[in-house]
Design an enzyme around this catalytic site. Structure first.
Site, PDB file in Angstrom:
ATOM      1  N   ASN A  87     -27.580 -61.350 -91.209  1.00 55.92           N
ATOM      2  CA  ASN A  87     -27.115 -60.460 -90.146  1.00 55.92           C
ATOM      3  C   ASN A  87     -28.096 -59.345 -89.794  1.00 55.92           C
ATOM      4  O   ASN A  87     -27.917 -58.663 -88.788  1.00 55.92           O
ATOM      5  CB  ASN A  87     -25.762 -59.856 -90.514  1.00 55.92           C
ATOM      6  CG  ASN A  87     -24.679 -60.906 -90.607  1.00 55.92           C
ATOM      7  OD1 ASN A  87     -24.892 -62.074 -90.295  1.00 55.92           O
ATOM      8  ND2 ASN A  87     -23.511 -60.498 -91.046  1.00 55.92           N
TER       9      ASN A  87
ATOM     10  N   ASN B  43     -25.066 -64.557 -85.871  1.00 56.73           N
ATOM     11  CA  ASN B  43     -25.272 -63.123 -86.052  1.00 56.73           C
ATOM     12  C   ASN B  43     -26.730 -62.741 -86.294  1.00 56.73           C
ATOM     13  O   ASN B  43     -27.158 -61.661 -85.887  1.00 56.73           O
ATOM     14  CB  ASN B  43     -24.383 -62.589 -87.170  1.00 56.73           C
ATOM     15  CG  ASN B  43     -22.929 -62.569 -86.765  1.00 56.73           C
ATOM     16  OD1 ASN B  43     -22.603 -62.417 -85.593  1.00 56.73           O
ATOM     17  ND2 ASN B  43     -22.046 -62.740 -87.733  1.00 56.73           N
TER      18      ASN B  43
ATOM     19  N   TYR C 242     -30.501 -59.866 -95.340  1.00 56.16           N
ATOM     20  CA  TYR C 242     -29.515 -60.926 -95.180  1.00 56.16           C
ATOM     21  C   TYR C 242     -29.531 -61.370 -93.718  1.00 56.16           C
ATOM     22  O   TYR C 242     -30.085 -60.701 -92.846  1.00 56.16           O
ATOM     23  CB  TYR C 242     -28.131 -60.455 -95.636  1.00 56.16           C
ATOM     24  CG  TYR C 242     -28.061 -60.409 -97.143  1.00 56.16           C
ATOM     25  CD1 TYR C 242     -27.643 -61.518 -97.869  1.00 56.16           C
ATOM     26  CD2 TYR C 242     -28.472 -59.283 -97.845  1.00 56.16           C
ATOM     27  CE1 TYR C 242     -27.620 -61.505 -99.254  1.00 56.16           C
ATOM     28  CE2 TYR C 242     -28.451 -59.256 -99.229  1.00 56.16           C
ATOM     29  CZ  TYR C 242     -28.027 -60.370 -99.927  1.00 56.16           C
ATOM     30  OH  TYR C 242     -28.016 -60.354-101.298  1.00 56.16           O
TER      31      TYR C 242
ATOM     32  N   HIS D 134     -26.635 -71.880 -94.039  1.00 61.35           N
ATOM     33  CA  HIS D 134     -27.236 -70.696 -93.429  1.00 61.35           C
ATOM     34  C   HIS D 134     -28.719 -70.567 -93.793  1.00 61.35           C
ATOM     35  O   HIS D 134     -29.452 -69.858 -93.115  1.00 61.35           O
ATOM     36  CB  HIS D 134     -26.488 -69.446 -93.884  1.00 61.35           C
ATOM     37  CG  HIS D 134     -25.934 -68.613 -92.766  1.00 61.35           C
ATOM     38  ND1 HIS D 134     -26.030 -68.919 -91.425  1.00 61.35           N
ATOM     39  CD2 HIS D 134     -25.268 -67.431 -92.811  1.00 61.35           C
ATOM     40  CE1 HIS D 134     -25.441 -67.985 -90.702  1.00 61.35           C
ATOM     41  NE2 HIS D 134     -24.982 -67.065 -91.520  1.00 61.35           N
TER      42      HIS D 134
ATOM     43  N   TYR E  55     -27.928 -68.901-102.623  1.00 63.23           N
ATOM     44  CA  TYR E  55     -27.901 -69.319-101.217  1.00 63.23           C
ATOM     45  C   TYR E  55     -28.900 -70.424-100.879  1.00 63.23           C
ATOM     46  O   TYR E  55     -28.920 -70.904 -99.745  1.00 63.23           O
ATOM     47  CB  TYR E  55     -28.185 -68.122-100.304  1.00 63.23           C
ATOM     48  CG  TYR E  55     -27.167 -67.025-100.415  1.00 63.23           C
ATOM     49  CD1 TYR E  55     -25.867 -67.198 -99.952  1.00 63.23           C
ATOM     50  CD2 TYR E  55     -27.499 -65.805-100.997  1.00 63.23           C
ATOM     51  CE1 TYR E  55     -24.930 -66.191-100.059  1.00 63.23           C
ATOM     52  CE2 TYR E  55     -26.567 -64.787-101.104  1.00 63.23           C
ATOM     53  CZ  TYR E  55     -25.288 -64.987-100.637  1.00 63.23           C
ATOM     54  OH  TYR E  55     -24.362 -63.989-100.741  1.00 63.23           O
TER      55      TYR E  55
END
Length: 179
Positions: free
Chosen positions: A68, A114, A66, A20, A15
């Site tokens: 969220n 989120n 994560y 993000h 990631y």
């Protein structure tokens, strides 16, 4: 006075360069201005770097949750360091803004993000500050959904322009940080 600067992102090498994770990348740039390194803090669900300045203490936080579940790490750090909600700044990607654009303000909504929704829910407040870093929208939303887009890597040209983008962001938040 202690201030928390929380970069939103996902843990894991896969990631690192995704849209993000722009919050983590921004924190790396901000951290490079100080001596020190991020330390793992499992009880805080994050890694952190504590910086003492003439204006107070700044704690940089990279949640190990994560995106969220960002609120879990924010609340743990808030309690541990004794920070008010107004002393928290969350750095997040914003698909509703063009790549390279910035918005810095307090008392605003999640805008569909989120991680921000979760943070507001866990803190039971939206009185924290937000630095929203524009990552743009998918060029073809019908073939590439929003989730796929924010989890995709920056293009070569976008990566080349991140340092300049982050410099603008640091300049924007410097008065809030106190330097």
């Amino acid at each position: 006075m202690v201030k928390l600067v929380v970069g939103i992102g996902n843990p894991g090498r896969q990631y690192v360069w995704t849209r993000h994770n722009i919050g983590f990348l921004f924190l790396d740039m901000l951290a490079s201005r100080f001596s020190g390194a991020f330390r793992e803090a499992p009880r805080l669900f994050s890694s952190f770097m504590k910086v003492e300045t003439s204006c107070g203490v700044i704690v940089l936080i990279k949640p190990s949750t994560y995106v969220n579940l960002t609120g879990k790490a924010v609340l743990a750090a808030k309690r541990f360091f004794g920070v008010s909600v107004e002393g928290i700044l969350i750095v997040a990607d914003d698909i509703n803004r063009e790549f390279g654009s910035i918005r810095f303000r307090q008392d605003c909504g999640a805008g569909g993000h989120n991680g921000l929704k979760n943070t507001t829910q866990v803190l039971q407040s939206n009185h924290y500050w937000q630095l929203r870093l524009g990552v743009g929208r998918p060029s073809n939303p019908e073939s590439e959904g929003v989730a796929d887009y924010v989890l995709s890597n920056f293009s070569f040209n976008e990566r080349k322009s991140l340092n300049g983008f982050f410099e603008k962001g640091i300049e924007e938040i410097s008065p809030w940080l106190g330097f």
